[in-house]
Design an enzyme around this catalytic site. Structure first.
Site, PDB file in Angstrom:
ATOM      1  CB  SER A  18      -0.917   0.016   1.232  1.00  0.00           C
ATOM      2  OG  SER A  18      -0.134   0.029   2.418  1.00  0.00           O
ATOM      3  N   GLY A  19       2.169   1.121   0.125  1.00  0.00           N
ATOM      4  CA  GLY A  19       3.046   2.286   0.136  1.00  0.00           C
ATOM      5  C   GLY A  19       3.405   2.735  -1.271  1.00  0.00           C
ATOM      6  CG  PHE A  20       4.505   6.834  -2.128  1.00  0.00           C
ATOM      7  CD1 PHE A  20       3.131   6.816  -2.296  1.00  0.00           C
ATOM      8  CD2 PHE A  20       5.103   8.004  -1.664  1.00  0.00           C
ATOM      9  CE1 PHE A  20       2.353   7.930  -2.013  1.00  0.00           C
ATOM     10  CE2 PHE A  20       4.342   9.125  -1.375  1.00  0.00           C
ATOM     11  CZ  PHE A  20       2.970   9.090  -1.534  1.00  0.00           C
ATOM     12  CB  THR A  21       8.669   1.684  -3.130  1.00  0.00           C
ATOM     13  OG1 THR A  21       8.523   1.098  -1.838  1.00  0.00           O
ATOM     14  CG2 THR A  21       9.461   2.975  -3.015  1.00  0.00           C
ATOM     15  CB  CYS A 153      16.371   6.905  -3.969  1.00  0.00           C
ATOM     16  SG  CYS A 153      16.004   7.423  -2.278  1.00  0.00           S
ATOM     17  CG  ASN A 316      12.005   9.249  -5.621  1.00  0.00           C
ATOM     18  OD1 ASN A 316      11.697  10.028  -6.522  1.00  0.00           O
ATOM     19  ND2 ASN A 316      11.182   8.932  -4.652  1.00  0.00           N
TER      20      ASN A 316
HETATM   21  N1  LIG Z   1      10.073   6.248  -1.408  1.00  0.00           N
HETATM   22  C1  LIG Z   1      11.247   6.137  -2.017  1.00  0.00           C
HETATM   23  O1  LIG Z   1      11.579   6.921  -2.914  1.00  0.00           O
HETATM   24  C2  LIG Z   1      12.221   5.056  -1.636  1.00  0.00           C
HETATM   25  C3  LIG Z   1      13.398   4.911  -2.401  1.00  0.00           C
HETATM   26  C4  LIG Z   1      14.314   3.907  -2.052  1.00  0.00           C
HETATM   27  C5  LIG Z   1      14.037   3.075  -0.989  1.00  0.00           C
HETATM   28  N2  LIG Z   1      12.915   3.249  -0.262  1.00  0.00           N
HETATM   29  C6  LIG Z   1      12.681   2.355   0.877  1.00  0.00           C
HETATM   30  O2  LIG Z   1      11.615   1.467   0.532  1.00  0.00           O
HETATM   31  C7  LIG Z   1      10.859   1.171   1.706  1.00  0.00           C
HETATM   32  C8  LIG Z   1       9.401   1.525   1.431  1.00  0.00           C
HETATM   33  O3  LIG Z   1       9.329   2.915   1.161  1.00  0.00           O
HETATM   34  P1  LIG Z   1       7.972   3.626   0.756  1.00  0.00           P
HETATM   35  O4  LIG Z   1       8.348   5.008   0.381  1.00  0.00           O
HETATM   36  O5  LIG Z   1       7.199   2.796  -0.205  1.00  0.00           O
HETATM   37  O6  LIG Z   1       7.226   3.623   2.161  1.00  0.00           O
HETATM   38  P2  LIG Z   1       5.673   3.811   2.481  1.00  0.00           P
HETATM   39  O7  LIG Z   1       5.003   4.512   1.365  1.00  0.00           O
HETATM   40  O8  LIG Z   1       5.593   4.414   3.837  1.00  0.00           O
HETATM   41  O9  LIG Z   1       5.117   2.317   2.552  1.00  0.00           O
HETATM   42  C9  LIG Z   1       5.478   1.412   3.549  1.00  0.00           C
HETATM   43  C10 LIG Z   1       4.596   0.181   3.475  1.00  0.00           C
HETATM   44  O10 LIG Z   1       4.995  -0.748   4.486  1.00  0.00           O
HETATM   45  C11 LIG Z   1       3.838  -1.227   5.198  1.00  0.00           C
HETATM   46  N3  LIG Z   1       4.277  -1.514   6.560  1.00  0.00           N
HETATM   47  C12 LIG Z   1       4.674  -0.609   7.511  1.00  0.00           C
HETATM   48  N4  LIG Z   1       5.070  -1.254   8.633  1.00  0.00           N
HETATM   49  C13 LIG Z   1       4.930  -2.585   8.380  1.00  0.00           C
HETATM   50  C14 LIG Z   1       5.145  -3.759   9.156  1.00  0.00           C
HETATM   51  N5  LIG Z   1       5.615  -3.680  10.427  1.00  0.00           N
HETATM   52  N6  LIG Z   1       4.890  -4.957   8.599  1.00  0.00           N
HETATM   53  C15 LIG Z   1       4.427  -5.038   7.322  1.00  0.00           C
HETATM   54  N7  LIG Z   1       4.169  -3.966   6.534  1.00  0.00           N
HETATM   55  C16 LIG Z   1       4.425  -2.749   7.068  1.00  0.00           C
HETATM   56  C17 LIG Z   1       2.805  -0.107   5.067  1.00  0.00           C
HETATM   57  O11 LIG Z   1       1.474  -0.524   5.005  1.00  0.00           O
HETATM   58  P3  LIG Z   1       0.595  -1.001   6.236  1.00  0.00           P
HETATM   59  O12 LIG Z   1       0.965  -0.094   7.385  1.00  0.00           O
HETATM   60  O13 LIG Z   1      -0.819  -0.852   5.791  1.00  0.00           O
HETATM   61  O14 LIG Z   1       0.970  -2.434   6.463  1.00  0.00           O
HETATM   62  C18 LIG Z   1       3.117   0.439   3.666  1.00  0.00           C
HETATM   63  O15 LIG Z   1       2.445  -0.334   2.689  1.00  0.00           O
HETATM   64  C19 LIG Z   1      11.487   1.973   2.853  1.00  0.00           C
HETATM   65  O16 LIG Z   1      12.364   1.164   3.576  1.00  0.00           O
HETATM   66  C20 LIG Z   1      12.225   3.075   2.131  1.00  0.00           C
HETATM   67  O17 LIG Z   1      13.342   3.572   2.858  1.00  0.00           O
HETATM   68  C21 LIG Z   1      11.982   4.192  -0.577  1.00  0.00           C
END
Ligand SMILES: NC(=O)c1ccc[n+]([C@@H]2O[C@H](COP(=O)([O-])OP(=O)(O)OC[C@H]3O[C@@H](n4cnc5c(N)ncnc54)[C@H](OP(=O)(O)O)[C@@H]3O)[C@@H](O)[C@H]2O)c1
Length: 352
Positions: A18-21, A153, A316
């Site tokens: 459900s998150g961005f990535t 990123c 990113n």
């Molecule tokens: N955004 C970027 O540009 C980017 C780039 C490189 C790397 N990353 C890395 O990729 C990862 C995800 O980033 P994002 O930006 O997509 O984050 P995000 O939008 O905050 O999404 C995080 C997801 O993880 C789930 N989640 C949170 N806690 C959890 C748990 N304890 N168990 C299972 N699911 C859990 C959340 O949904 P629910 O709470 O509903 O379960 C949500 O779907 C991070 O580690 C981030 O550092 C992100």
């Protein structure tokens, strides 16, 4: 194995879908010739349709399910906040032979680095098993890898900008290197908080991590050099744009630079060289790669050739995370490297 003909032959799950990535992973996997999406997890959106959260994916006939009940699949992508994968790695590895983690949990080599840059590590004995994924740097390590740590990123943008200079001895590592990265708000994830809320982010060029950004650890580990690293939060939604200043000890020419960059990247499927040609977009531009797995890299020299300026732009959420993760999985599983990743981006496009 290349199963590009006929039905997808491999199954994939996304934890944190459900998150961005996570949403970007679902978009890529839905269009991938070899993968069928078996599961997309969310605790907060359990039983909701994928389209409820990711409107561009309304056509997907799939609902979010609980991460507590993981299906057995060929590859599991973990798109969860820092700390989750290290605590749940046994469950992830029980569910899939190949785990690709998008967080920083397995990127660094040692527990001491996690003590220094993060809040320690709960499973340090696994760090030696993990392969960092930045295919232009180390694709040979990814074949058959079963625990993959997709590169960060800002680190990806920086490493791609600098790598040819070290591979071709333009820099020795003793020079001062100053890196300034401008990043879009999606780097903060779907729960980005106050700093990424629309009214607060609008119009800003905000020094966000003037010093001490955690990706410095990755850059220094994989390039083996010190960098002075600063990150600005800007109004873009997608994009990481690195401007890198380096001061070569020996004068270099444009010809040397073209030789270095072409030598490293001419056969790379996802790196486009953009260095001072004609038109409006003469240097790397995040808008030009939005939604795509491409990186743009370019350079310029000061008159007198004393200062070298390198530019590198990625999306990113693609080259900096979901695209890089799928690229790594393609390599690990012996698929066509570019499968599912060939979208070139859009033009014209608004603030991506
Ligand atoms: N955004 C970027 O540009 C980017 C780039 C490189 C790397 N990353 C890395 O990729 C990862 C995800 O980033 P994002 O930006 O997509 O984050 P995000 O939008 O905050 O999404 C995080 C997801 O993880 C789930 N989640 C949170 N806690 C959890 C748990 N304890 N168990 C299972 N699911 C859990 C959340 O949904 P629910 O709470 O509903 O379960 C949500 O779907 C991070 O580690 C981030 O550092 C992100």
């Amino acid at each position: 194995m290349n199963a590009n003909e006929g039905e997808p032959s491999l199954t994939a799950s996304v934890v944190g879908a459900s998150g961005f990535t996570g949403g970007e992973l679902l978009r890529l996997l839905a269009g991938h010739p070899d993968f069928e999406i078996a599961q997309a997890t969310s605790r907060s959106k359990e039983n909701k349709t994928i389209g409820h959260v990711h409107p561009n994916l309304r056509g997907l006939d799939l609902r979010f399910s609980s991460p507590e009940d993981l299906k057995s699949v060929d590859v599991l992508f973990a798109a969860t906040p820092h700390g989750v994968s290290m605590d749940h790695i046994d469950a992830f590895q029980d569910a899939a032979d190949t785990v690709v983690d998008l967080s920083a949990d397995f990127r660094l080599d040692s527990e001491a680095q996690y003590d220094e840059w993060y809040d320690g590590h709960s499973r340090p004995e696994l760090l030696a098993d993990a392969e960092y994924a930045l295919p232009e740097l180390n694709r040979e390590n990814l074949a058959d890898a079963d625990l993959i740590a997709s590169g960060g990123c800002n680190a990806t943008a920086t490493i791609l900008g600098l790598l040819p200079l070290f591979e071709h001895d333009v820099l020795s590592g003793d020079e001062q290197i100053v890196v300034d990265v401008k990043v879009g708000s999606s780097e903060g994830g779907a729960g980005g908080g106050e700093a990424s809320s629309h009214p607060e982010r609008s119009g800003v060029v905000r020094p966000y991590a003037p010093t001490g950004h955690r990706h410095e650890a990755e850059i220094e580990q994989f390039l083996g050099v010190d960098v002075s690293f600063t990150v600005h939060a800007v109004e873009m939604i997608r994009g990481a744009s690195a401007t890198i200043h380096a001061f070569p000890e020996e004068p270099v020419s444009k010809g040397d630079l073209w030789g270095a960059y072409r030598g490293s990247y001419e056969d790379e499927p996802f790196v486009r060289m953009v260095a001072g040609g004609g038109g409006v977009y003469r240097y790397p531009e995040p808008k030009a790669v939005a939604g795509s797995n491409y990186a743009e890299v370019g350079f310029e020299l000061d008159p007198g050739n004393k200062r070298l300026v390198v530019f590198s732009a990625i999306d990113n959420m693609m080259k900096g995370s979901a695209g890089q993760a799928v690229h790594a999985a393609n390599i690990a599983l012996g698929l066509e490297e570019t499968a599912g990743l060939e979208f070139a981006g859009m033009h014209p496009v608004g603030s991506p």
